[in-house]
Design a protein around this motif. Structure first.
Motif, mmCIF file in Angstrom:
data_model
loop_
_atom_site.group_PDB
_atom_site.id
_atom_site.type_symbol
_atom_site.label_atom_id
_atom_site.label_comp_id
_atom_site.label_asym_id
_atom_site.label_seq_id
_atom_site.Cartn_x
_atom_site.Cartn_y
_atom_site.Cartn_z
ATOM 1 N N LEU A 151 -16.842 -38.185 130.763
ATOM 2 C CA LEU A 151 -17.050 -38.704 129.366
ATOM 3 C C LEU A 151 -17.823 -37.798 128.410
ATOM 4 C CD1 LEU A 151 -18.196 -42.373 130.538
ATOM 5 C CD2 LEU A 151 -15.758 -41.536 129.763
ATOM 6 N N ASP A 152 -18.845 -37.081 128.898
ATOM 7 C CA ASP A 152 -19.473 -36.094 127.938
ATOM 8 C C ASP A 152 -18.418 -34.910 127.558
ATOM 9 O OD1 ASP A 152 -21.668 -37.473 128.192
ATOM 10 O OD2 ASP A 152 -22.713 -36.331 129.497
ATOM 11 N N ARG A 153 -17.846 -34.149 128.543
ATOM 12 C CA ARG A 153 -16.828 -33.190 128.248
ATOM 13 C C ARG A 153 -15.445 -33.721 127.354
ATOM 14 N NH1 ARG A 153 -13.862 -31.648 132.425
ATOM 15 N NH2 ARG A 153 -14.718 -33.130 133.913
ATOM 16 N N PHE A 154 -15.126 -35.197 127.517
ATOM 17 C CA PHE A 154 -14.081 -35.617 126.630
ATOM 18 C C PHE A 154 -14.750 -35.767 125.139
ATOM 19 C CE2 PHE A 154 -11.261 -39.726 126.679
ATOM 20 C CZ PHE A 154 -10.357 -38.896 125.582
ATOM 21 N N LYS A 155 -15.814 -36.253 125.135
ATOM 22 C CA LYS A 155 -16.389 -36.243 123.851
ATOM 23 C C LYS A 155 -16.728 -35.041 123.086
ATOM 24 C CE LYS A 155 -18.925 -38.532 120.412
ATOM 25 N NZ LYS A 155 -18.072 -38.586 119.167
ATOM 26 N N GLU A 156 -17.233 -34.086 123.763
ATOM 27 C CA GLU A 156 -17.630 -32.735 122.993
ATOM 28 C C GLU A 156 -16.138 -32.062 122.741
ATOM 29 O OE1 GLU A 156 -19.382 -30.689 126.307
ATOM 30 O OE2 GLU A 156 -21.126 -31.744 126.131
ATOM 31 N N MET A 157 -15.009 -32.138 123.522
ATOM 32 C CA MET A 157 -13.827 -31.596 123.352
ATOM 33 C C MET A 157 -13.182 -32.310 122.079
ATOM 34 S SD MET A 157 -12.315 -30.848 127.060
ATOM 35 C CE MET A 157 -10.592 -30.173 126.466
ATOM 36 N N SER A 158 -13.292 -33.574 121.926
ATOM 37 C CA SER A 158 -12.781 -34.413 121.050
ATOM 38 C C SER A 158 -13.527 -34.063 119.598
ATOM 39 C CB SER A 158 -13.254 -35.770 121.262
ATOM 40 O OG SER A 158 -12.767 -36.759 120.074
ATOM 41 N N ALA A 175 -14.964 -31.242 118.952
ATOM 42 C CA ALA A 175 -14.546 -29.734 118.567
ATOM 43 C C ALA A 175 -13.222 -29.688 118.108
ATOM 44 C CB ALA A 175 -14.946 -28.944 119.736
ATOM 45 N N GLY A 176 -12.247 -30.384 118.237
ATOM 46 C CA GLY A 176 -10.977 -30.522 117.758
ATOM 47 C C GLY A 176 -9.827 -30.742 118.707
ATOM 48 N N GLY A 177 -10.255 -31.280 119.912
ATOM 49 C CA GLY A 177 -9.413 -31.828 120.655
ATOM 50 C C GLY A 177 -8.995 -30.669 122.017
ATOM 51 N N GLY A 178 -7.964 -31.070 122.813
ATOM 52 C CA GLY A 178 -7.959 -30.145 123.760
ATOM 53 C C GLY A 178 -7.104 -30.765 125.022
ATOM 54 N N GLU A 179 -7.134 -30.658 126.231
ATOM 55 C CA GLU A 179 -6.661 -31.205 127.508
ATOM 56 C C GLU A 179 -7.455 -31.281 128.553
ATOM 57 O OE1 GLU A 179 -2.275 -31.344 129.651
ATOM 58 O OE2 GLU A 179 -2.458 -30.168 128.058
ATOM 59 N N LEU A 180 -7.779 -32.382 129.092
ATOM 60 C CA LEU A 180 -8.733 -32.719 130.208
ATOM 61 C C LEU A 180 -8.008 -32.413 131.618
ATOM 62 C CD1 LEU A 180 -11.421 -35.326 129.211
ATOM 63 C CD2 LEU A 180 -11.819 -33.017 129.704
ATOM 64 N N GLY A 181 -7.183 -32.976 131.675
ATOM 65 C CA GLY A 181 -6.352 -33.324 132.859
ATOM 66 C C GLY A 181 -5.113 -32.672 132.931
ATOM 67 N N LEU A 182 -4.109 -33.234 133.389
ATOM 68 C CA LEU A 182 -2.547 -32.896 133.499
ATOM 69 C C LEU A 182 -1.776 -34.040 132.366
ATOM 70 C CD1 LEU A 182 -0.239 -31.302 134.877
ATOM 71 C CD2 LEU A 182 -0.027 -33.406 136.556
ATOM 72 N N ARG A 183 -1.161 -32.937 131.505
ATOM 73 C CA ARG A 183 -0.405 -33.629 130.532
ATOM 74 C C ARG A 183 -1.255 -34.724 129.760
ATOM 75 N NH1 ARG A 183 3.504 -33.553 134.719
ATOM 76 N NH2 ARG A 183 4.862 -31.900 134.597
ATOM 77 N N THR A 184 -2.366 -34.446 129.216
ATOM 78 C CA THR A 184 -3.480 -35.460 128.599
ATOM 79 C C THR A 184 -3.821 -34.848 127.430
ATOM 80 O OG1 THR A 184 -5.203 -34.934 130.018
ATOM 81 C CG2 THR A 184 -3.851 -36.865 130.703
ATOM 82 N N PRO A 185 -3.055 -34.339 126.561
ATOM 83 C CA PRO A 185 -3.691 -33.545 125.243
ATOM 84 C C PRO A 185 -4.250 -34.885 124.410
ATOM 85 C CG PRO A 185 -1.315 -33.510 125.073
ATOM 86 C CD PRO A 185 -1.656 -34.006 126.546
ATOM 87 N N PHE A 186 -5.200 -34.214 123.428
ATOM 88 C CA PHE A 186 -5.614 -35.180 122.469
ATOM 89 C C PHE A 186 -6.081 -34.112 121.364
ATOM 90 C CE2 PHE A 186 -8.942 -34.394 125.814
ATOM 91 C CZ PHE A 186 -9.849 -33.834 124.917
ATOM 92 N N GLY A 187 -6.145 -35.022 120.275
ATOM 93 C CA GLY A 187 -6.630 -34.148 118.927
ATOM 94 C C GLY A 187 -8.186 -34.385 118.684
ATOM 95 N N LYS A 188 -8.414 -33.943 117.563
ATOM 96 C CA LYS A 188 -9.919 -34.381 117.144
ATOM 97 C C LYS A 188 -9.980 -35.994 116.646
ATOM 98 C CE LYS A 188 -13.201 -33.428 113.369
ATOM 99 N NZ LYS A 188 -14.242 -33.147 114.314
ATOM 100 N N GLY A 189 -11.013 -36.380 117.573
ATOM 101 C CA GLY A 189 -11.036 -37.770 117.425
ATOM 102 C C GLY A 189 -10.508 -38.692 118.620
ATOM 103 N N GLY A 190 -9.913 -38.009 119.691
ATOM 104 C CA GLY A 190 -9.305 -38.419 120.594
ATOM 105 C C GLY A 190 -10.014 -39.435 121.506
ATOM 106 N N TYR A 191 -11.202 -39.078 121.608
ATOM 107 C CA TYR A 191 -12.173 -39.821 122.433
ATOM 108 C C TYR A 191 -12.438 -41.339 122.106
ATOM 109 C CZ TYR A 191 -16.587 -41.202 124.676
ATOM 110 O OH TYR A 191 -17.475 -41.850 125.364
ATOM 111 N N GLU A 192 -12.669 -41.213 120.629
ATOM 112 C CA GLU A 192 -12.869 -42.639 119.880
ATOM 113 C C GLU A 192 -11.600 -43.412 120.118
ATOM 114 O OE1 GLU A 192 -16.186 -40.124 118.858
ATOM 115 O OE2 GLU A 192 -13.998 -39.500 118.830
ATOM 116 N N ILE A 193 -10.703 -42.673 119.926
ATOM 117 C CA ILE A 193 -9.207 -43.593 119.904
ATOM 118 C C ILE A 193 -9.161 -43.901 121.508
ATOM 119 C CG2 ILE A 193 -6.759 -43.827 119.834
ATOM 120 C CD1 ILE A 193 -6.967 -41.448 117.646
#
Length: 373
Positions: free
Chosen positions: A82-89, A91-109
């Motif tokens: 959850l911490d890594r997800f929030k930090e990446m979100s 910072a602008g987004g990224g991809e934590l696992g397999l085919r799970t990209p997200f943009g800025k604010g993706g954690y909150e969504i």
């Protein structure tokens, strides 16, 4: 009958990455005109649009929800994820696992998506609503506790179940997953427990490629409380209803849950780009009718459907409308414009007989005590 419909415009703002269908763009893979993953906002937004235009939305109890809180998330997911997800979100987004990209604010969504499922389950479990539909996005049934997977960033249904349990609202829950892909995340979370029955009705070896086998029935205390119904491609309408009648409904009757949750994907439809199962809007309507009857018989009709997959922008709205018509008992309809064509495209009698025999063999398999674990 009071039917809740949980949605939030912010969930439509979740963004995918630079993909062409499920392939990362690059080398010889060109971008698609629409861009991103097939898990786009349009299938869900168009379902809500159709409910508004048909007038059915006016007969529902329309609600949003607060995001799932951190304690609810940590009942399923480790804090470091959850911490890594929030930090990446942030910072602008990224991809934590397999085919799970997200943009800025993706954690909150994603946390809001889990909140929609959680509040739908809470309201039905408490008796505030007879049943409910949560238009959650991003979806959740592929997400493992420590690894987002297959468009799914948080395990929405598992978070909702654990919250309802923590609040003393339910003891035994059954999850029926009729998304065309195996519900591997939900299965993994509850695989060694007997307080949640997990049933996945899916296209065999579609996604993930290495899960969803018939023989995977749980372990330890959970042995016998996980049921996989893997169907070869091309099953069609009658095959789905036969699988419900012969395997799913008896399993629910034996388990006698306090609440039933459906992981409601519409990607088994005949027009989905990620499946080959030939289901129709009426298939989903009839399965809803079947599971509603089961819920009425054993848990006072307490039933929640949580949106998962479904990637045909044109056809998903008609599948979803049919389900919600049935769920709410409404007389308002949105006639399937492809009904006649899809009736013609259904498997012939010999193929249907093959599928029926296969399902009957599965029913016999599940009637025997499970081995191993």
């Amino acid at each position: 009958m009071t039917t809740g419909f949980y949605f939030d415009e912010r969930c439509f703002w979740h963004s995918g990455g630079n993909y062409a269908l499920t392939l990362p763009v690059g080398d010889l893979v060109q971008p698609l005109a629409a861009g991103g993953l097939p898990e786009s906002p349009e299938t869900k937004r168009r379902l809500k649009n159709l409910l508004d235009v048909s007038g059915l939305a006016a007969e529902l109890t329309l609600r949003s929800a607060t995001p799932a809180d951190r304690s609810a998330l940590e009942r399923v997911h480790p804090a470091d994820l959850l911490d890594r997800f929030k930090e990446m979100s942030d910072a602008g987004g990224g991809e934590l696992g397999l085919r799970t990209p997200f943009g800025k604010g993706g954690y909150e969504i994603a946390v809001l998506s889990a909140g929609l499922a959680t509040e739908a389950v809470r309201s039905v479990a408490k008796g505030d609503l007879q049943n409910a539909y949560a238009l959650s996005r991003p979806p959740g049934h592929h997400c493992l506790p420590d690894w987002p997977n297959g468009f799914c960033l948080l395990a929405n249904i598992a978070i909702a179940i654990e919250t309802a349990k923590a609040e003393g609202l339910v003891d035994r829950v059954a999850v029926l997953d009729w998304d065309v892909h195996h519900g591997n995340g939900t299965e993994a979370i509850f695989y060694d427990r007997d307080d949640v029955l997990t049933i996945s009705l899916h296209q065999e070896k579609n996604y993930p490629l290495d899960t969803g086998d018939l023989e995977h029935r749980g372990k330890g205390a959970g042995l016998g409380f996980n049921i996989n119904i893997p169907l070869p491609p091309g099953g069609g309408h009658n095959t789905y209803l036969h699988a419900m009648e012969k395997v799913v409904l008896p399993a629910l009757a034996d388990y006698k849950p306090d609440l039933i949750i459906v992981a409601c994907g519409f990607d088994a439809s005949a027009f989905d780009p990620l499946s080959r199962m030939l289901a129709t809007a009426d298939t989903f309507r009839q399965m809803t009718k079947q599971v509603m009857a089961s819920a009425q018989a054993m848990c006072d009709g307490k039933l929640v459907l949580v949106h998962e997959g479904g990637y045909s922008e044109a056809y998903v709205p008609f599948c979803g409308h049919a389900v919600i018509e049935e769920l709410s008992g409404s007389a308002i309809t949105a006639d399937d414009p492809m009904a006649a064509s899809l009736a013609t495209r259904q498997p012939n009698a010999r193929v249907e007989a093959f599928f029926a025999e296969l399902i009957d063999e599965m029913a016999d398999f599940f009637a025997k005590p499970p081995e191993g674990g």
